[in-house]
Design an enzyme around this catalytic site. Structure first.
Site, PDB file in Angstrom:
ATOM      1  N   GLU A  99      -9.069  -4.994  -4.601  1.00  0.00           N
ATOM      2  CA  GLU A  99      -8.500  -4.205  -3.810  1.00  0.00           C
ATOM      3  C   GLU A  99      -9.545  -3.058  -3.289  1.00  0.00           C
ATOM      4  O   GLU A  99      -9.315  -2.798  -1.873  1.00  0.00           O
ATOM      5  CB  GLU A  99      -7.205  -3.102  -4.351  1.00  0.00           C
ATOM      6  CG  GLU A  99      -6.221  -4.019  -5.173  1.00  0.00           C
ATOM      7  CD  GLU A  99      -5.048  -4.201  -4.243  1.00  0.00           C
ATOM      8  OE1 GLU A  99      -5.050  -3.706  -3.061  1.00  0.00           O
ATOM      9  OE2 GLU A  99      -4.050  -4.580  -4.757  1.00  0.00           O
TER      10      GLU A  99
ATOM     11  N   HIS B 166      -7.670  -5.338  -0.518  1.00  0.00           N
ATOM     12  CA  HIS B 166      -6.344  -4.814  -0.523  1.00  0.00           C
ATOM     13  C   HIS B 166      -6.136  -5.130   1.191  1.00  0.00           C
ATOM     14  O   HIS B 166      -6.881  -5.503   2.206  1.00  0.00           O
ATOM     15  CB  HIS B 166      -6.804  -3.330  -0.132  1.00  0.00           C
ATOM     16  CG  HIS B 166      -5.586  -2.460   0.039  1.00  0.00           C
ATOM     17  ND1 HIS B 166      -4.701  -2.250  -1.020  1.00  0.00           N
ATOM     18  CD2 HIS B 166      -5.187  -1.738   1.106  1.00  0.00           C
ATOM     19  CE1 HIS B 166      -3.791  -1.420  -0.492  1.00  0.00           C
ATOM     20  NE2 HIS B 166      -4.144  -0.894   0.724  1.00  0.00           N
TER      21      HIS B 166
ATOM     22  N   SER C 263       0.815  -1.063  -0.099  1.00  0.00           N
ATOM     23  CA  SER C 263       0.241  -0.029   0.146  1.00  0.00           C
ATOM     24  C   SER C 263       1.020   1.233  -0.072  1.00  0.00           C
ATOM     25  O   SER C 263       1.766   1.481  -0.829  1.00  0.00           O
ATOM     26  CB  SER C 263      -0.955  -0.201   1.131  1.00  0.00           C
ATOM     27  OG  SER C 263      -1.955   0.955   1.133  1.00  0.00           O
TER      28      SER C 263
END
Length: 450
Positions: free
Chosen positions: A322, A392, A195
């Site tokens: 995600e 995610h 991330s």
């Protein structure tokens, strides 16, 4: 190195001696919360000076001051409350095999945590690297850096901006100078980030003076499609902060001296205003800014050209779904999903493509064309009862393999740790570790699923 096999191992580093401890699995030693630099609020980091005597490195590092996170709705409970928060947060944690020999030089993995540049910490239990150390015979360095308003505010006369990147650069210099004391090879350093951690790695790759501090990169789910901040966007956010502090602490309040709680409240208000009506502006308020050191010469219009020409061997990829993480943790989107589930899922798919998948593939293609060795992946596994798909952060339990830290994660609902997480986790760690050791590339179109 000195006496790594002891219960309280002591290592002699170029700066002084440090005392660590044996990890609970018995085969790993860890040195927690070692300060690599110091920095006054909104000042550049300066290297930690040498010391005499033996410093204790048996207690985890505090997190950088931050607002409450909703990530427990995805990742499950964490030990964040136990760690506490402190502006003195420039620390690293090093783990190494307990039996590392005095002349060994093991590959080094540097872990840069994510959290949208506003949350996270170096010693969160989620990110315990012991399994990677044991299975790969590597040394790991986990890095803390300044977050949110402390790390990313750009306000001339107050903060030059990109202080979080300056912190990471200082940590990499510390690693270069100190990791051999723990059995690591400073000439074989792989940066691994997820991330915002992956986004930060792309920023570091974009700075030619910093490229020699690392040798390989693994970018997991970087939000590359959000690009970089601009002078205009940074000035706008700084204005929001100034107005918020005037309301909170009185007219003319100085962000360099107000209490941290007031500063975090100003950060919160600035984030809300930056997001706009309905929170539709997904670009982070506090983020690296193009053109500001160390991103001098980097254009916000096409920010990853320099990263593509860095030359580092690379693994880069994303998960299949995600954006479903952000649908779950954003109350407004979650309410909208309840009313219009199909539309929200379609929108999430589009956001996954535009913010994560397509920019990652574009960087991979450009880097390969420039001569770098590049492998890509797509993580598609999902838990049967989570409703989150391959969201995610879903790959993190597989990468770190810590059952106690991850087994209650909502994103794993309905999955068996032994039948699902453990087998695929072993494969994922083997792929990553082989890359770190330079012994194998993953498939150029690997899809992590079972």
């Amino acid at each position: 190195m000195t006496a790594l096999a002891e219960d309280d191992p002591v290592v002699t580093t170029p700066s002084g001696e440090v005392r660590g401890r044996v990890h609970r699995d018995g085969g790993v030693v860890e040195f927690l919360g070692m300060r690599y630099a110091r920095a006054a609020r909104f000042a550049a980091p300066t290297p930690e000076p040498a010391w005499t005597g033996v410093r204790d490195a048996r207690s985890p590092a505090p997190q950088c001051p931050q607002l409450a996170s909703r990530m427990d709705e995805i990742a499950g409970p964490s030990n964040a409350a136990d760690l506490g928060q402190d502006e003195d947060c420039l620390h690293v944690t090093v783990r190494a095999p307990r039996d590392v020999g005095p002349d060994e030089r093991l590959p080094v993995m540097v872990w840069i945590h994510g959290g949208a540049y506003v949350i996270g910490g170096v010693d969160l239990a989620w990110y315990d690297t012991a399994r990677l150390v044991t299975e790969g015979r590597v040394v790991t360095v986990s890095v803390g850096y300044r977050l949110g308003i402390l790390g990313w505010l750009r306000a001339p006369g107050v903060s030059e901006g990109n202080l979080g990147l300056a912190d990471l650069a200082a940590a990499l210099r510390w690693t270069r100078d100190h990791v051999a004391a723990f059995g690591g090879d400073p000439a074989a350093v792989t940066l691994v980030g997820e991330s915002a951690g992956a986004h930060a790695i792309a920023c570091l790759m974009s700075s030619p003076p910093l490229r020699g501090l690392f040798h390989r990169v693994i970018l997991q789910s970087g939000q590359l499609g959000l690009g970089l901040g601009t002078e205009r966007s940074a000035a706008r956010v700084a204005g929001f902060v100034r107005e918020a502090l005037d309301e909170i602490a009185g007219p003319g309040a100085d962000p360099r001296t107000v209490g941290i709680d007031d500063l975090l409240e100003a950060q919160k208000r600035a984030i809300v205003r930056h997001a706009g009506p309905g929170g539709i502006n997904s670009a982070p308020a506090f983020t690296p800014v193009a053109g500001v050191t160390p991103l001098v010469g980097v254009s916000a219009a096409d920010p990853w050209v320099a990263a593509a020409h860095a030359g580092h061997p690379m693994i880069i990829g994303t998960t299949a779904d995600e954006a479903l993480t952000f649908v779950r943790i954003a109350p407004g989107l979650r309410r909208l999903e309840q009313r219009f589930p199909t539309a929200v899922r379609l929108g999430a798919g589009l956001a996954t493509h535009r913010i994560f998948a397509a920019p990652a593939q574009r960087l991979a293609t450009r880097a390969a064309a420039a001569g770098a060795t590049v492998s890509t992946y797509r993580f598609t596994w999902s838990a049967p009862e989570s409703g989150l798909g391959a969201c995610h952060a879903i790959e993190l339990p597989f990468l770190f393999g810590g059952r106690e830290a991850w087994q209650d994660a909502p994103m794993l609902a309905g999955a068996s740790w032994d039948r699902d997480v453990e087998p695929l986790g072993r494969d994922l760690r083997r792929w990553w570790l082989d890359f770190v050791r330079g012994t194998r590339q993953v498939s150029s179109r690997a899809s992590a699923s079972r």
